[in-house]
Write a protein that holds these residues in place. Structure first.
Motif, PDB file in Angstrom:
ATOM      1  N   GLY A 277      23.310  36.709  31.660  1.00 36.70           N
ATOM      2  CA  GLY A 277      21.890  36.522  31.356  1.00 36.70           C
ATOM      3  C   GLY A 277      21.003  36.623  32.582  1.00 36.70           C
ATOM      4  N   THR A 278      21.609  36.794  33.768  1.00 34.64           N
ATOM      5  CA  THR A 278      20.838  37.007  35.004  1.00 34.64           C
ATOM      6  C   THR A 278      21.369  38.297  35.642  1.00 34.64           C
ATOM      7  N   PRO A 279      20.679  38.831  36.658  1.00 35.19           N
ATOM      8  CA  PRO A 279      21.193  40.057  37.297  1.00 35.19           C
ATOM      9  C   PRO A 279      22.469  39.834  38.125  1.00 35.19           C
ATOM     10  N   MET A 280      22.911  38.589  38.313  1.00 33.04           N
ATOM     11  CA  MET A 280      24.126  38.342  39.117  1.00 33.04           C
ATOM     12  C   MET A 280      25.351  38.890  38.379  1.00 33.04           C
ATOM     13  N   PRO A 281      25.939  39.996  38.932  1.00 30.90           N
ATOM     14  CA  PRO A 281      27.057  40.638  38.233  1.00 30.90           C
ATOM     15  C   PRO A 281      28.398  39.964  38.540  1.00 30.90           C
ATOM     16  N   PRO A 282      29.397  40.183  37.682  1.00 30.78           N
ATOM     17  CA  PRO A 282      30.741  39.688  37.994  1.00 30.78           C
ATOM     18  C   PRO A 282      31.423  40.623  38.987  1.00 30.78           C
TER      19      PRO A 282
ATOM     20  N   LEU B 296      36.771  43.839  41.794  1.00 31.87           N
ATOM     21  CA  LEU B 296      36.542  44.309  43.167  1.00 31.87           C
ATOM     22  C   LEU B 296      37.061  43.287  44.155  1.00 31.87           C
ATOM     23  N   LEU B 297      37.027  42.014  43.761  1.00 29.36           N
ATOM     24  CA  LEU B 297      37.448  40.922  44.642  1.00 29.36           C
ATOM     25  C   LEU B 297      38.521  40.087  43.960  1.00 29.36           C
ATOM     26  N   THR B 298      39.518  39.651  44.744  1.00 32.72           N
ATOM     27  CA  THR B 298      40.511  38.713  44.213  1.00 32.72           C
ATOM     28  C   THR B 298      39.947  37.300  44.399  1.00 32.72           C
TER      29      THR B 298
ATOM     30  N   GLN C 257      26.034  44.194  52.800  1.00 33.28           N
ATOM     31  CA  GLN C 257      25.457  45.330  52.082  1.00 33.28           C
ATOM     32  C   GLN C 257      25.289  45.078  50.583  1.00 33.28           C
ATOM     33  N   ASP C 258      26.392  44.795  49.888  1.00 39.47           N
ATOM     34  CA  ASP C 258      26.322  44.670  48.424  1.00 39.47           C
ATOM     35  C   ASP C 258      25.629  43.385  47.982  1.00 39.47           C
ATOM     36  N   CYS C 259      26.038  42.261  48.549  1.00 40.58           N
ATOM     37  CA  CYS C 259      25.392  40.999  48.165  1.00 40.58           C
ATOM     38  C   CYS C 259      23.987  40.982  48.752  1.00 40.58           C
TER      39      CYS C 259
ATOM     40  N   ALA D 131      32.778  26.168  42.061  1.00 48.67           N
ATOM     41  CA  ALA D 131      31.635  26.682  41.302  1.00 48.67           C
ATOM     42  C   ALA D 131      31.162  28.002  41.906  1.00 48.67           C
ATOM     43  N   LEU D 132      31.167  28.081  43.228  1.00 48.80           N
ATOM     44  CA  LEU D 132      30.716  29.307  43.895  1.00 48.80           C
ATOM     45  C   LEU D 132      31.688  30.451  43.635  1.00 48.80           C
ATOM     46  N   VAL D 133      32.992  30.157  43.721  1.00 48.16           N
ATOM     47  CA  VAL D 133      33.999  31.191  43.449  1.00 48.16           C
ATOM     48  C   VAL D 133      33.819  31.701  42.018  1.00 48.16           C
TER      49      VAL D 133
ATOM     50  N   ALA E   9      22.023  26.252  51.745  1.00 49.35           N
ATOM     51  CA  ALA E   9      22.067  26.308  50.282  1.00 49.35           C
ATOM     52  C   ALA E   9      23.509  26.277  49.790  1.00 49.35           C
ATOM     53  N   MET E  10      24.402  27.001  50.480  1.00 50.72           N
ATOM     54  CA  MET E  10      25.790  27.086  50.043  1.00 50.72           C
ATOM     55  C   MET E  10      26.527  25.766  50.213  1.00 50.72           C
ATOM     56  N   ARG E  11      26.171  25.020  51.262  1.00 50.65           N
ATOM     57  CA  ARG E  11      26.863  23.761  51.529  1.00 50.65           C
ATOM     58  C   ARG E  11      26.573  22.703  50.467  1.00 50.65           C
TER      59      ARG E  11
ATOM     60  N   GLY F  14      16.075  37.159  47.542  1.00 50.69           N
ATOM     61  CA  GLY F  14      15.291  38.322  47.133  1.00 50.69           C
ATOM     62  C   GLY F  14      15.289  38.231  45.626  1.00 50.69           C
ATOM     63  N   LEU F  15      15.891  39.232  44.985  1.00 46.26           N
ATOM     64  CA  LEU F  15      16.100  39.135  43.542  1.00 46.26           C
ATOM     65  C   LEU F  15      17.040  37.953  43.263  1.00 46.26           C
ATOM     66  N   GLY F  16      18.048  37.809  44.134  1.00 52.22           N
ATOM     67  CA  GLY F  16      18.995  36.691  44.012  1.00 52.22           C
ATOM     68  C   GLY F  16      18.540  35.503  44.851  1.00 52.22           C
ATOM     69  N   SER F  17      19.068  34.333  44.512  1.00 55.29           N
ATOM     70  CA  SER F  17      18.708  33.101  45.228  1.00 55.29           C
ATOM     71  C   SER F  17      19.216  33.133  46.673  1.00 55.29           C
TER      72      SER F  17
ATOM     73  N   TRP G 201      37.269  33.242  50.362  1.00 60.15           N
ATOM     74  CA  TRP G 201      36.987  33.577  51.758  1.00 60.15           C
ATOM     75  C   TRP G 201      35.479  33.813  51.928  1.00 60.15           C
ATOM     76  N   ILE G 202      34.864  34.525  50.975  1.00 62.14           N
ATOM     77  CA  ILE G 202      33.419  34.786  51.040  1.00 62.14           C
ATOM     78  C   ILE G 202      32.638  33.474  51.000  1.00 62.14           C
ATOM     79  N   VAL G 203      33.081  32.548  50.139  1.00 64.82           N
ATOM     80  CA  VAL G 203      32.417  31.238  50.055  1.00 64.82           C
ATOM     81  C   VAL G 203      32.483  30.537  51.419  1.00 64.82           C
TER      82      VAL G 203
HETATM   83  C1  HEC Z   1      22.135  42.855  41.329  1.00 62.40           C
HETATM   84  C2  HEC Z   1      21.731  41.737  42.143  1.00 62.40           C
HETATM   85  C3  HEC Z   1      22.798  40.825  42.726  1.00 62.40           C
HETATM   86  C4  HEC Z   1      23.873  41.185  43.498  1.00 62.40           C
HETATM   87  C5  HEC Z   1      24.289  42.569  43.957  1.00 62.40           C
HETATM   88  C6  HEC Z   1      24.531  39.947  43.862  1.00 62.40           C
HETATM   89  N1  HEC Z   1      23.883  38.886  43.318  1.00 62.40           N
HETATM   90 FE1  HEC Z   1      24.411  36.913  43.470  1.00 62.40          FE
HETATM   91  N2  HEC Z   1      22.875  36.388  42.271  1.00 62.40           N
HETATM   92  C7  HEC Z   1      21.907  37.242  41.781  1.00 62.40           C
HETATM   93  C8  HEC Z   1      20.933  36.476  41.025  1.00 62.40           C
HETATM   94  C9  HEC Z   1      19.700  37.021  40.336  1.00 62.40           C
HETATM   95  C10 HEC Z   1      21.351  35.115  41.098  1.00 62.40           C
HETATM   96  C11 HEC Z   1      20.667  33.899  40.489  1.00 62.40           C
HETATM   97  C12 HEC Z   1      21.217  33.698  39.105  1.00 62.40           C
HETATM   98  C13 HEC Z   1      20.544  32.538  38.410  1.00 62.40           C
HETATM   99  O1  HEC Z   1      19.355  32.625  38.145  1.00 62.40           O
HETATM  100  O2  HEC Z   1      21.258  31.549  38.158  1.00 62.40           O
HETATM  101  C14 HEC Z   1      22.571  35.100  41.889  1.00 62.40           C
HETATM  102  C15 HEC Z   1      23.291  33.965  42.173  1.00 62.40           C
HETATM  103  C16 HEC Z   1      24.346  33.900  43.046  1.00 62.40           C
HETATM  104  C17 HEC Z   1      25.015  32.694  43.455  1.00 62.40           C
HETATM  105  C18 HEC Z   1      24.690  31.283  42.983  1.00 62.40           C
HETATM  106  C19 HEC Z   1      23.750  30.668  43.997  1.00 62.40           C
HETATM  107  C20 HEC Z   1      23.301  29.294  43.584  1.00 62.40           C
HETATM  108  O3  HEC Z   1      22.452  28.759  44.310  1.00 62.40           O
HETATM  109  O4  HEC Z   1      23.775  28.755  42.575  1.00 62.40           O
HETATM  110  C21 HEC Z   1      25.974  33.050  44.348  1.00 62.40           C
HETATM  111  C22 HEC Z   1      26.941  32.139  45.078  1.00 62.40           C
HETATM  112  C23 HEC Z   1      25.909  34.478  44.484  1.00 62.40           C
HETATM  113  N3  HEC Z   1      24.919  34.977  43.687  1.00 62.40           N
HETATM  114  C24 HEC Z   1      26.723  35.197  45.321  1.00 62.40           C
HETATM  115  C25 HEC Z   1      26.733  36.585  45.400  1.00 62.40           C
HETATM  116  C26 HEC Z   1      27.668  37.322  46.189  1.00 62.40           C
HETATM  117  C27 HEC Z   1      28.745  36.708  47.083  1.00 62.40           C
HETATM  118  C28 HEC Z   1      27.401  38.628  45.985  1.00 62.40           C
HETATM  119  C29 HEC Z   1      28.149  39.815  46.538  1.00 62.40           C
HETATM  120  C30 HEC Z   1      29.573  39.867  46.214  1.00 62.40           C
HETATM  121  C31 HEC Z   1      26.261  38.699  45.075  1.00 62.40           C
HETATM  122  N4  HEC Z   1      25.895  37.443  44.742  1.00 62.40           N
HETATM  123  C32 HEC Z   1      25.659  39.874  44.654  1.00 62.40           C
HETATM  124  C33 HEC Z   1      21.870  38.614  41.945  1.00 62.40           C
HETATM  125  C34 HEC Z   1      22.815  39.370  42.621  1.00 62.40           C
END
Ligand code: HEC
Length: 102
Positions: A75-80, A84-86, A34-36, A64-66, A56-58, A47-50, A92-94
């Motif tokens: 600087g990207t929409p990928m939030p911290p 929410l997660l330890t 749902q969230d990711c 780096a993934l953690v 891709a993950m392998r 979609g918006l995210g890669s 585990w998600i990785v």
């Molecule tokens: C609001 C949108 C958004 C959400 C929600 C989101 N992501 Fe992302 N994520 C992104 C974007 C955009 C990128 C690409 C960032 C960049 O350009 O480097 C990204 C990148 C990543 C990457 C790096 C992939 C790579 O090829 O390097 C991982 C891993 C990832 N997200 C995991 C997650 C996980 C797990 C969740 C849920 C806990 C999550 N993301 C939720 C937008 C999101």
């Protein structure tokens, strides 16, 4: 001594998945779809995210993934997700994304 520490580190990695209670693993699975999935796609094809496909993950290291999951990509929409997660949950998600745990 150093060898023992190394061995302990080696052994701790696969154990992480089993340290997370089954019920929490179920919650994490829903959370990932749902969230990711809202940015990375319900089928994780991107979609918006890669794309977060198994393939891709392998190609990327666990650490780096953690770090990306916990701290996001500034600087990207990928939030911290720290807060929410330890760290074991992020690992585990990785493993889940890599297809190592169902
Ligand atoms: C609001 C949108 C958004 C959400 C929600 C989101 N992501 Fe992302 N994520 C992104 C974007 C955009 C990128 C690409 C960032 C960049 O350009 O480097 C990204 C990148 C990543 C990457 C790096 C992939 C790579 O090829 O390097 C991982 C891993 C990832 N997200 C995991 C997650 C996980 C797990 C969740 C849920 C806990 C999550 N993301 C939720 C937008 C999101």
């Amino acid at each position: 001594m150093r060898a023992a520490l190394f061995l302990a580190l080696l052994c701790s990695a696969p154990a992480v998945a089993t340290e997370i209670l089954a019920v929490r693993q179920g919650e994490l699975r829903d959370f990932v779809s749902q969230d990711c999935g809202s940015c990375h796609g319900m089928t994780r094809n991107g979609g918006l995210g890669s794309p977060l496909t198994v393939q891709a993950m392998r190609e990327l290291g666990d650490e780096a993934l953690v770090a990306t999951i916990l701290d996001g990509r500034p600087g990207t929409p990928m939030p911290p997700w720290r807060g929410l997660l330890t760290e074991p949950e992020a690992l585990w998600i990785v493993k889940h994304l890599k297809g190592d745990v169902p």
